[in-house]
Scaffold this motif. Sequence first.
Motif, PDB file in Angstrom:
ATOM      1  N   SER A   1     -84.852  -4.550 -20.761  1.00  0.00           N
ATOM      2  CA  SER A   1     -84.711  -5.967 -21.094  1.00  0.00           C
ATOM      3  C   SER A   1     -84.937  -6.874 -19.891  1.00  0.00           C
ATOM      4  O   SER A   1     -84.970  -8.090 -20.041  1.00  0.00           O
ATOM      5  CB  SER A   1     -83.337  -6.240 -21.718  1.00  0.00           C
ATOM      6  OG  SER A   1     -82.311  -5.984 -20.794  1.00  0.00           O
TER       7      SER A   1
ATOM      8  N   GLN B   1     -73.663  -6.926 -15.168  1.00  0.00           N
ATOM      9  CA  GLN B   1     -74.338  -8.218 -15.234  1.00  0.00           C
ATOM     10  C   GLN B   1     -74.391  -8.881 -13.859  1.00  0.00           C
ATOM     11  O   GLN B   1     -75.392  -9.499 -13.492  1.00  0.00           O
ATOM     12  CB  GLN B   1     -73.644  -9.133 -16.240  1.00  0.00           C
ATOM     13  CG  GLN B   1     -73.708  -8.632 -17.666  1.00  0.00           C
ATOM     14  CD  GLN B   1     -75.114  -8.380 -18.145  1.00  0.00           C
ATOM     15  OE1 GLN B   1     -75.968  -9.257 -18.089  1.00  0.00           O
ATOM     16  NE2 GLN B   1     -75.370  -7.163 -18.593  1.00  0.00           N
TER      17      GLN B   1
ATOM     18  N   PHE C   1     -69.120  -3.692 -17.859  1.00  0.00           N
ATOM     19  CA  PHE C   1     -70.175  -4.561 -18.380  1.00  0.00           C
ATOM     20  C   PHE C   1     -70.350  -5.795 -17.498  1.00  0.00           C
ATOM     21  O   PHE C   1     -71.469  -6.173 -17.146  1.00  0.00           O
ATOM     22  CB  PHE C   1     -69.858  -4.974 -19.818  1.00  0.00           C
ATOM     23  CG  PHE C   1     -70.815  -5.973 -20.376  1.00  0.00           C
ATOM     24  CD1 PHE C   1     -72.075  -5.585 -20.780  1.00  0.00           C
ATOM     25  CD2 PHE C   1     -70.446  -7.303 -20.483  1.00  0.00           C
ATOM     26  CE1 PHE C   1     -72.968  -6.518 -21.290  1.00  0.00           C
ATOM     27  CE2 PHE C   1     -71.325  -8.240 -20.979  1.00  0.00           C
ATOM     28  CZ  PHE C   1     -72.595  -7.847 -21.394  1.00  0.00           C
TER      29      PHE C   1
ATOM     30  N   TYR D   1     -78.442  -8.799 -19.904  1.00  0.00           N
ATOM     31  CA  TYR D   1     -79.366  -7.677 -19.816  1.00  0.00           C
ATOM     32  C   TYR D   1     -78.637  -6.422 -20.283  1.00  0.00           C
ATOM     33  O   TYR D   1     -77.729  -5.942 -19.624  1.00  0.00           O
ATOM     34  CB  TYR D   1     -79.874  -7.517 -18.383  1.00  0.00           C
ATOM     35  CG  TYR D   1     -80.652  -8.713 -17.909  1.00  0.00           C
ATOM     36  CD1 TYR D   1     -81.980  -8.881 -18.271  1.00  0.00           C
ATOM     37  CD2 TYR D   1     -80.058  -9.692 -17.125  1.00  0.00           C
ATOM     38  CE1 TYR D   1     -82.695  -9.990 -17.862  1.00  0.00           C
ATOM     39  CE2 TYR D   1     -80.766 -10.801 -16.709  1.00  0.00           C
ATOM     40  CZ  TYR D   1     -82.096 -10.944 -17.079  1.00  0.00           C
ATOM     41  OH  TYR D   1     -82.798 -12.042 -16.668  1.00  0.00           O
ATOM     42  N   TRP D   2     -79.063  -5.879 -21.419  1.00  0.00           N
ATOM     43  CA  TRP D   2     -78.398  -4.715 -21.990  1.00  0.00           C
ATOM     44  C   TRP D   2     -78.945  -3.416 -21.415  1.00  0.00           C
ATOM     45  O   TRP D   2     -78.214  -2.443 -21.261  1.00  0.00           O
ATOM     46  CB  TRP D   2     -78.542  -4.713 -23.501  1.00  0.00           C
ATOM     47  CG  TRP D   2     -77.823  -5.858 -24.144  1.00  0.00           C
ATOM     48  CD1 TRP D   2     -78.376  -7.029 -24.567  1.00  0.00           C
ATOM     49  CD2 TRP D   2     -76.424  -5.963 -24.400  1.00  0.00           C
ATOM     50  NE1 TRP D   2     -77.400  -7.851 -25.074  1.00  0.00           N
ATOM     51  CE2 TRP D   2     -76.185  -7.214 -24.988  1.00  0.00           C
ATOM     52  CE3 TRP D   2     -75.341  -5.110 -24.190  1.00  0.00           C
ATOM     53  CZ2 TRP D   2     -74.932  -7.640 -25.378  1.00  0.00           C
ATOM     54  CZ3 TRP D   2     -74.088  -5.541 -24.582  1.00  0.00           C
ATOM     55  CH2 TRP D   2     -73.890  -6.788 -25.163  1.00  0.00           C
ATOM     56  N   THR D   3     -80.241  -3.376 -21.153  1.00  0.00           N
ATOM     57  CA  THR D   3     -80.882  -2.182 -20.600  1.00  0.00           C
ATOM     58  C   THR D   3     -81.876  -2.610 -19.535  1.00  0.00           C
ATOM     59  O   THR D   3     -82.195  -3.798 -19.400  1.00  0.00           O
ATOM     60  CB  THR D   3     -81.651  -1.399 -21.690  1.00  0.00           C
ATOM     61  OG1 THR D   3     -82.732  -2.207 -22.167  1.00  0.00           O
ATOM     62  CG2 THR D   3     -80.751  -1.006 -22.854  1.00  0.00           C
TER      63      THR D   3
END
Length: 93
Positions: A9, A74, A70, A4-6
């Motif tokens: 998403s 997640q 990051f 999930y980047w944003t």
Amino acid sequence: MKIYWTLKSIPELAGLTLWERGTRWRSAYKSAFRHWQTWAGLAICGAFGYVGSYFFGIAGIVVLAGLGGFVYGQIVTHVVLKHYRHRLRGETG
């Protein structure tokens, strides 16, 4: 495992306005700290930063702490989706 980047998403938040996405995410995010996985992810982020500073100096801190952040993001997203999906949908209870 899906990355999930944003917030957009995340399927439960995709169709909402920016303000509503943020409100629902913050509600669920605060509760994620009740779970050990979130704290482990935070420790992993710190460990990445430490390893980066120990072996590579300032550049290592930037790169590895960013990577740790990051990974932490997640992990938190996984915890929220596992335990608080109902909050993302706007359901009470």
